[in-house]
Design a protein around this motif. Structure first.
Motif, short mmCIF file in Angstrom:
data_model
loop_
_atom_site.label_atom_id
_atom_site.label_comp_id
_atom_site.label_asym_id
_atom_site.label_seq_id
_atom_site.Cartn_x
_atom_site.Cartn_y
_atom_site.Cartn_z
N ALA A 20 2.46 -1.66 -10.70
CA ALA A 20 2.19 -2.67 -9.80
C ALA A 20 1.31 -1.86 -8.63
CB ALA A 20 3.31 -3.42 -9.31
N ASP A 21 0.49 -2.51 -7.85
CA ASP A 21 -0.41 -1.98 -6.75
C ASP A 21 0.55 -2.53 -5.44
OD1 ASP A 21 -2.23 -0.64 -7.96
OD2 ASP A 21 -3.62 -2.24 -8.28
N CYS A 22 1.25 -1.73 -4.87
CA CYS A 22 2.12 -2.22 -3.70
C CYS A 22 1.64 -1.61 -2.31
CB CYS A 22 3.45 -1.40 -4.06
SG CYS A 22 4.38 -1.97 -5.90
N GLU A 23 1.62 -2.70 -1.61
CA GLU A 23 1.31 -2.03 -0.13
C GLU A 23 2.38 -1.56 0.55
OE1 GLU A 23 -1.10 -5.12 2.06
OE2 GLU A 23 -0.64 -4.06 3.70
N VAL A 24 2.09 -0.41 1.09
CA VAL A 24 3.17 0.23 1.92
C VAL A 24 3.27 -0.63 3.46
CG1 VAL A 24 3.77 2.42 3.62
CG2 VAL A 24 2.79 2.55 1.31
N SER A 25 4.44 -1.03 3.85
CA SER A 25 4.66 -1.71 5.23
C SER A 25 5.35 -0.96 6.12
CB SER A 25 5.62 -3.02 4.81
OG SER A 25 6.56 -2.62 4.00
N PRO A 42 6.66 -7.58 -4.88
CA PRO A 42 7.25 -8.69 -5.34
C PRO A 42 7.75 -8.66 -6.90
CG PRO A 42 5.22 -9.43 -4.80
CD PRO A 42 5.34 -7.94 -4.11
N GLU A 43 6.74 -8.20 -7.68
CA GLU A 43 6.95 -7.98 -9.12
C GLU A 43 7.99 -6.96 -9.54
OE1 GLU A 43 2.94 -8.10 -11.54
OE2 GLU A 43 2.57 -6.95 -9.83
N LEU A 44 8.23 -6.03 -8.66
CA LEU A 44 9.26 -5.05 -8.68
C LEU A 44 10.49 -5.28 -8.31
CD1 LEU A 44 7.37 -1.65 -7.87
CD2 LEU A 44 7.38 -2.75 -10.26
N SER A 77 10.56 -6.95 -1.08
CA SER A 77 10.00 -5.66 -0.67
C SER A 77 10.96 -4.59 -1.47
CB SER A 77 10.26 -5.48 0.57
OG SER A 77 8.96 -5.86 1.56
N LEU A 78 10.74 -3.53 -1.64
CA LEU A 78 11.46 -2.15 -2.02
C LEU A 78 11.59 -1.34 -1.07
CD1 LEU A 78 12.01 -3.14 -5.02
CD2 LEU A 78 10.92 -1.29 -5.73
N ARG A 79 12.90 -0.79 -1.00
CA ARG A 79 13.04 0.39 -0.01
C ARG A 79 13.35 1.41 -0.71
NH1 ARG A 79 18.11 0.14 3.98
NH2 ARG A 79 17.95 1.52 5.13
N LEU A 80 12.55 2.54 -0.27
CA LEU A 80 12.76 3.85 -1.24
C LEU A 80 13.20 4.88 -0.24
CD1 LEU A 80 9.48 4.01 -3.44
CD2 LEU A 80 11.80 3.00 -3.89
#
Lengths: 269, 307
Positions: A20-25, A42-44, A77-80
């Motif tokens: 997935a291409d994910c945008e950093v927020s 969202p896909e992740l 959103s994913l938080r790493l």
């Protein structure tokens, strides 16, 4: 033509990882070497299970992706949370909102949530703390009263304390006594009552925690780390020694068989 | 695109038709399950499976991987379930796909190589790739692939048992690759694949210990591409058999370069670890190159380097 070629063989959309291409927020510095990165994915997010990780393509003249555990999921959103160790993670810490990341995920087997019992305890050490947050959240969501014991080197290394406190009783230890309780997580764990343990942190800590859980007769799951190649089980790079059912040694792989293992399976030497 | 209609991508490789010249290299694609989650393996001309041995091998202890500038070292050590389980458990899975199966086999002794070639010949695979070049095992592997007389001994012995086309996979860790190639072909190799990984080493400057458990390991990735192109070129000058070229390919233009050097087909390896869709993209870029240059048959690229 391209659509046909790109069609994945596995149709199960939730267990099948994606690129997935994910945008950093947002990117935030949490401590001396630890950073938090939030990305719209969202896909992740729909696939993410506690204890899983994502495999992030970094710049900074790196060749291999960097495996990073999932700390939390909210909305799409994913938080790493990651530690800057080399060129790849340094590059990642320099991302800004709006930047795009190429991310594979979600990968690996996370914590098994069945069998945690009424009072699971989540034991983390340093950079091992972040993946326990989503797991503790899930334990609480299924009706358990979870607790956390989090160990850090010193006051300046403490992260995510308020996030854990919001989910249940949380105790913090520091090696040098500069914050919380002076000592190691094992010192506290010895004196607590619990129905299961989920742990992530340095191997020495995991080994000691697993020994205490075994003595207490409760199930213990540990999340391991190893240098990783493909992240999906093809290259066999991230080997970890496991005890077979017949007592023999075999090499499993952290990316595909783990990163979370039953502590009884792990060969600690 | 009108050109695409007339474009021929198929390659005849020792009597086996590869639908296109893009394959994946042994040890980087497992038995197809993992990358099958990202693209349909039927898109590939062929799949060289994880290296097989007579019995299950545990492989080396961790760490097995070290990153390097534009590449990586590995010392996996041929971890695999053994040839019997490959035949019963993996061939039926791989046969779902419309692609050639290349069975990569190794042994510790000449007798073991013969046994492996004999056994795999009776299984449902298309091509046999005899690995005499693994740098990460103590016996066999590279020990057979670096001396012309050893290459001759093991290949001529194994060839007697081969009922499928026999590809011999060469090690780049030699002084004269052409000499090794001639020995393999003289001993009956139907085709050659090259290069396996280059022996390398990294040291942790804090602990002063090697990064890899085995001390040394095999280098792959874009860093090795020029070495691979040079060796494929030298081998093409030395022998006539088909060549499966590999080593550092990550783009369509890299694949074209390998074909021009003399390869008939190519394999993608470590680049998969960066981008799981790499082989599909390389194929699309290859088609684009052919269309752009009004080339109707991919075979005409092979050995087309102009000196």
């Amino acid at each position: 033509m391209t659509e046909e070629i790109a069609r994945p063989v596995t149709i199960d959309e939730i267990t099948c990882p994606v690129q997935a291409d994910c945008e950093v927020s947002a990117v935030k510095r949490l401590s001396e070497r630890l950073y938090e990165l939030v990305m719209t994915a969202p896909e992740l997010a729909v696939r993410a299970r506690p204890g899983q990780f994502v495999h992030v393509l970094c710049g900074g003249e790196t060749f291999l992706r960097r495996p990073i555990s999932i700390c939390d999921v909210s909305g799409g959103s994913l938080r790493l949370v990651f530690q800057v160790k080399g060129a790849g993670t340094a590059w990642l810490s320099e991302r800004a909102p709006g930047d795009m990341l190429d991310v594979l995920g979600t990968l690996g087997n996370g914590f098994r949530l069945s069998g945690l019992g009424a009072r699971p305890v989540f034991v983390g050490g340093g950079i091992g703390v972040p993946p326990l947050l989503l797991a503790m959240k899930a334990a609480r969501a299924q009706g358990a009263a979870p607790a956390a014991i989090l160990g850090f080197r010193s006051r300046s290394a403490v992260i995510l304390e308020s996030d854990f406190t919001a989910l249940g009783n949380t105790e913090v230890t520091t090696d040098d006594g500069s914050y919380g309780i002076h000592g190691f997580v094992t010192g506290l764990l010895e004196r607590r009552e619990y129905t299961s343990v989920c742990a992530c942190g340095p191997k020495g800590m995991l080994r000691a925690v697993a020994a205490l859980a075994e003595r207490a007769g409760v199930p213990c799951q540990v999340s391991l780390e190893e240098r990783m190649g493909c992240g999906i089980g093809a290259c066999l790079g991230c080997a970890c020694a496991l005890r077979d059912t017949d007592g023999g040694l075999r090499y499993g792989h952290v990316c595909k068989d783990g990163p979370v293992f039953d502590a009884k399976e792990v060969v600690w030497e | 695109m009108k050109d695409a209609v007339r474009m021929n991508l198929a390659v005849e490789f020792c009597g086996v038709t590869l639908k296109n010249p893009i394959t994946v290299a042994s040890g980087t694609f497992g038995f197809g399950h993992e990358y099958g989650q990202f693209f349909n393996p039927s898109a590939l001309g062929g799949i060289s499976v994880k290296g097989l041995t007579p019995y299950e091998r545990l492989g080396n202890p961790p760490p097995r991987i070290a990153e390097t500038p534009a590449g990586m070292l590995n010392c996996v050590g041929l971890q695999n379930p053994g040839i019997d389980r490959f035949i019963t458990e993996q061939i039926p899975y791989l046969r779902q796909f419309d692609t050639a199966i290349i069975a990569n086999v190794s042994g510790n002794t000449v007798e073991e190589y013969c046994g492996m070639v004999e056994k795999i010949s009776d299984a449902d695979v298309d091509l046999i790739e005899m690995n005499i070049s693994c740098p990460n095992v103590r016996c066999g592997g590279m020990a057979f692939g670096t001396q012309p007389h050893m290459v001759d001994e093991v290949v001529s012995a194994a060839k007697k048992y081969a009922k499928k086309p026999l590809i011999v996979k060469l090690s780049p860790n030699v002084a004269d690759i052409a000499e090794i190639a001639r020995a393999a072909v003289g001993a009956g190799a139907d085709a050659l694949s090259l290069i396996n990984t280059l022996l390398g080493m990294r040291i942790d400057v804090e602990t002063r210990r090697p990064v890899l458990s085995n001390g040394m390991g095999g280098l792959s990735g874009p860093a090795v591409l020029p070495v691979a192109v040079r060796m494929v070129y030298q081998v093409r000058q030395a022998v006539q058999v088909p060549i499966l070229g590999m080593g550092g390919i990550s783009t369509g233009r890299d694949a074209v370069e390998m074909l021009l050097a003399g390869a008939n087909a190519v394999a993608i390896g470590a680049a998969l670890f960066r981008d799981p869709l790499c082989p599909v993209k390389v194929l699309a870029e290859l088609k684009h190159y052919l269309a752009e240059h009004h080339i109707e048959d991919v075979n005409t690229l092979s050995g087309g380097v102009v000196l």
